[in-house]
Design a protein around this motif. Structure first.
Motif, PDB file in Angstrom:
ATOM      1  N   UNK A 160       0.836  -1.201   0.000  1.00 24.20           N
ATOM      2  CA  UNK A 160       0.000   0.000   0.000  1.00 24.20           C
ATOM      3  C   UNK A 160       0.875   1.257   0.000  1.00 24.20           C
ATOM      4  N   UNK A 161       1.983   1.203   0.702  1.00 24.08           N
ATOM      5  CA  UNK A 161       2.885   2.358   0.766  1.00 24.08           C
ATOM      6  C   UNK A 161       3.467   2.683  -0.597  1.00 24.08           C
ATOM      7  N   UNK A 162       3.848   1.659  -1.356  1.00 20.81           N
ATOM      8  CA  UNK A 162       4.393   1.905  -2.697  1.00 20.81           C
ATOM      9  C   UNK A 162       3.316   2.527  -3.594  1.00 20.81           C
ATOM     10  N   UNK A 163       2.075   2.063  -3.447  1.00 30.63           N
ATOM     11  CA  UNK A 163       0.975   2.665  -4.211  1.00 30.63           C
ATOM     12  C   UNK A 163       0.872   4.161  -3.929  1.00 30.63           C
ATOM     13  N   UNK A 164       1.023   4.526  -2.664  1.00 34.71           N
ATOM     14  CA  UNK A 164       0.804   5.909  -2.237  1.00 34.71           C
ATOM     15  C   UNK A 164       2.029   6.804  -2.428  1.00 34.71           C
ATOM     16  N   UNK A 165       3.200   6.297  -2.035  1.00 34.17           N
ATOM     17  CA  UNK A 165       4.411   7.129  -2.006  1.00 34.17           C
ATOM     18  C   UNK A 165       5.269   6.974  -3.258  1.00 34.17           C
ATOM     19  N   UNK A 166       5.121   5.843  -3.959  1.00 31.12           N
ATOM     20  CA  UNK A 166       5.876   5.614  -5.184  1.00 31.12           C
ATOM     21  C   UNK A 166       7.207   4.915  -4.943  1.00 31.12           C
ATOM     22  N   UNK A 167       7.865   4.564  -6.028  1.00 32.80           N
ATOM     23  CA  UNK A 167       9.173   3.916  -5.966  1.00 32.80           C
ATOM     24  C   UNK A 167      10.199   4.866  -5.360  1.00 32.80           C
ATOM     25  N   UNK A 168      11.183   4.282  -4.711  1.00 29.53           N
ATOM     26  CA  UNK A 168      12.292   5.018  -4.077  1.00 29.53           C
ATOM     27  C   UNK A 168      11.861   5.835  -2.864  1.00 29.53           C
ATOM     28  N   UNK A 169      10.634   5.594  -2.363  1.00 29.98           N
ATOM     29  CA  UNK A 169      10.163   6.329  -1.195  1.00 29.98           C
ATOM     30  C   UNK A 169       9.688   5.400  -0.082  1.00 29.98           C
ATOM     31  N   UNK A 170       9.853   4.086  -0.283  1.00 27.78           N
ATOM     32  CA  UNK A 170       9.405   3.095   0.697  1.00 27.78           C
ATOM     33  C   UNK A 170      10.568   2.149   0.998  1.00 27.78           C
ATOM     34  N   UNK A 171      10.805   1.908   2.292  1.00 30.96           N
ATOM     35  CA  UNK A 171      11.987   1.155   2.720  1.00 30.96           C
ATOM     36  C   UNK A 171      11.589   0.105   3.751  1.00 30.96           C
ATOM     37  N   UNK A 172      12.466  -0.888   3.929  1.00 28.60           N
ATOM     38  CA  UNK A 172      12.211  -1.900   4.946  1.00 28.60           C
ATOM     39  C   UNK A 172      13.534  -2.470   5.446  1.00 28.60           C
ATOM     40  N   UNK A 173      13.749  -2.405   6.768  1.00 29.12           N
ATOM     41  CA  UNK A 173      14.942  -3.006   7.356  1.00 29.12           C
ATOM     42  C   UNK A 173      14.864  -4.528   7.292  1.00 29.12           C
TER      43      UNK A 173
ATOM     44  N   UNK B 279      20.149   6.312  -3.840  1.00 30.06           N
ATOM     45  CA  UNK B 279      20.710   7.665  -3.787  1.00 30.06           C
ATOM     46  C   UNK B 279      19.628   8.741  -3.789  1.00 30.06           C
ATOM     47  N   UNK B 280      18.397   8.361  -4.134  1.00 26.37           N
ATOM     48  CA  UNK B 280      17.304   9.330  -4.194  1.00 26.37           C
ATOM     49  C   UNK B 280      16.596   9.505  -2.851  1.00 26.37           C
ATOM     50  N   UNK B 281      16.983   8.720  -1.848  1.00 28.07           N
ATOM     51  CA  UNK B 281      16.334   8.818  -0.538  1.00 28.07           C
ATOM     52  C   UNK B 281      16.595  10.181   0.092  1.00 28.07           C
ATOM     53  N   UNK B 282      15.564  10.772   0.671  1.00 25.14           N
ATOM     54  CA  UNK B 282      15.667  12.077   1.326  1.00 25.14           C
ATOM     55  C   UNK B 282      15.854  11.958   2.834  1.00 25.14           C
ATOM     56  N   UNK B 283      15.419  10.833   3.427  1.00 25.76           N
ATOM     57  CA  UNK B 283      15.334  10.735   4.889  1.00 25.76           C
ATOM     58  C   UNK B 283      15.818   9.365   5.362  1.00 25.76           C
ATOM     59  N   UNK B 284      15.857   9.229   6.663  1.00 29.92           N
ATOM     60  CA  UNK B 284      16.069   7.969   7.373  1.00 29.92           C
ATOM     61  C   UNK B 284      17.380   7.277   6.989  1.00 29.92           C
ATOM     62  N   UNK B 285      17.408   5.953   7.139  1.00 26.66           N
ATOM     63  CA  UNK B 285      18.661   5.196   7.091  1.00 26.66           C
ATOM     64  C   UNK B 285      19.323   5.205   5.718  1.00 26.66           C
ATOM     65  N   UNK B 286      18.552   5.102   4.667  1.00 19.44           N
ATOM     66  CA  UNK B 286      19.147   5.008   3.328  1.00 19.44           C
ATOM     67  C   UNK B 286      19.791   6.322   2.931  1.00 19.44           C
ATOM     68  N   UNK B 287      19.230   7.442   3.366  1.00 15.02           N
ATOM     69  CA  UNK B 287      19.859   8.729   3.110  1.00 15.02           C
ATOM     70  C   UNK B 287      21.156   8.859   3.898  1.00 15.02           C
TER      71      UNK B 287
END
Length: 322
Positions: free
Chosen positions: A222-235, A302-310
């Motif tokens: 559902x998150x990918x539907x809403x936020x799009x690719x490169x905006x959803x992450x999972x540890x 590289x497109x991450x704006x926040x959190x761990x991947x940024x």
């Protein structure tokens, strides 16, 4: 020594002793995750690359602070010059804040339930962000669970509403309900991270009793539907007992769903004290698989704006650590 090799070996070791000039302003402290309750950690950088290492006076690796952030890393007979990065909160360039420092769940790899930290008030969180506003580009929010998933979500939503004042990208990583992605999207959150933690449902059931593996997948989709690719992450933690094949299958399933995996080397605390950390060789193998899966799915960390991947301090991140 190439950066990827150096970082994988440092992550496999996990800790460093800090010597030299006083460096309190460069020490990051965690109220959540595997580093919670420890002595703190430092971020050592070379150029655009960085690695986060826990502080341990008994570590065989040394970083000598020469003053003003200039530092030398002594590792395996090598002297490597770099610098220490000043954290915003928890990591450089971001205010990465834990809302509730306690949790009703008892994941076996996590110290938070044993520490039993407190919940921060909205006023306190606003003050924290304001205090580092001049040197951050994003706000990231995570949280334990004080009473229930629903109550925690409601409180975090109130926090996020207030944080909109700063007009910065906001990333949120909490234990989700089915409606969490929709509610965060409505508030203008930029990115979300909902954590599978373990690479197989069997390991998840063993490591995270009481949590719902299938619901996490539903929430991620559902998150990918809403936020799009490169905006959803999972540890996903490396070193819980999974095989390389199981880890690869998990990585490829996440990327095929449009989710960027955050592959975190195990920090053996809580019930997993004594469990070996993943080796540098294994971290490099998984790093290669990770890069291939991301490329095949058209995802770019590289497109991450926040959190761990940024940040990319705790993990090897394809595209950022080559």
């Amino acid at each position: 020594m190439q950066w990827t090799e150096l970082k994988s070996r440092l992550l496999a070791a996990g800790s460093v002793q800090l010597t030299g000039e006083p460096a309190e302003q460069f020490i990051a402290r965690s109220a959540a995750g595997p580093g919670a309750g420890g002595r703190g950690a430092i971020f050592f950088a070379m150029g655009s690359h960085r690695v986060k290492l826990a502080l341990d006076p008994l570590s065989t690796i040394e970083i000598a602070h020469r003053g003003n952030g200039t530092a030398d890393l002594y590792f395996d007979g090598n002297l490597i010059s770099g610098r220490l990065l000043e954290p915003g909160f928890h990591c450089p360039d971001q205010a990465f804040i834990t809302v509730t420092g306690s949790c009703i769940f008892r994941c076996r790899y996590c110290s938070v339930p044993r520490i039993g930290g407190r919940r921060k008030s909205i006023e306190e969180i606003m003050g924290m962000v304001e205090s580092v506003r001049h040197r951050i580009h994003a706000i990231s929010i995570t949280s334990g669970v004080l009473e229930s998933l629903e109550e925690e979500e409601a409180y975090v939503l109130e926090v996020v509403k207030h944080l909109a004042f700063f007009s910065l990208p906001i990333g949120v990583s909490i234990y989700p309900t089915e409606k969490t992605p929709d509610r965060l999207k409505e508030l203008g959150v930029a990115e979300v991270k909902f954590n599978l933690e373990a690479s197989t449902p069997e390991l998840f059931a063993k490591m995270c009793p009481g949590l719902d593996y299938d619901r996490l997948w539903q929430v991620l989709d559902r998150s990918v539907e809403l936020f799009g690719k490169n905006r959803v992450f999972s540890n996903v933690i490396i070193g819980l007992g999974e095989t390389d094949a199981e880890m690869e299958a998990c990585i490829r399933k996440l990327t095929s769903h449009g989710v960027i995996p955050v592959l975190r080397p195990l920090n053996p605390v809580a019930e997993l004290v004594g469990t070996p950390r993943p080796s540098a060789e294994r971290l490099n193998r998984v790093f290669a698989l990770h890069g291939q899966a991301l490329a095949a799915a058209g995802l770019d960390p590289r497109l991450a704006h926040t959190m761990c991947t940024n940040c990319a301090g705790c993990d090897l991140v394809p595209g950022k650590d080559e």
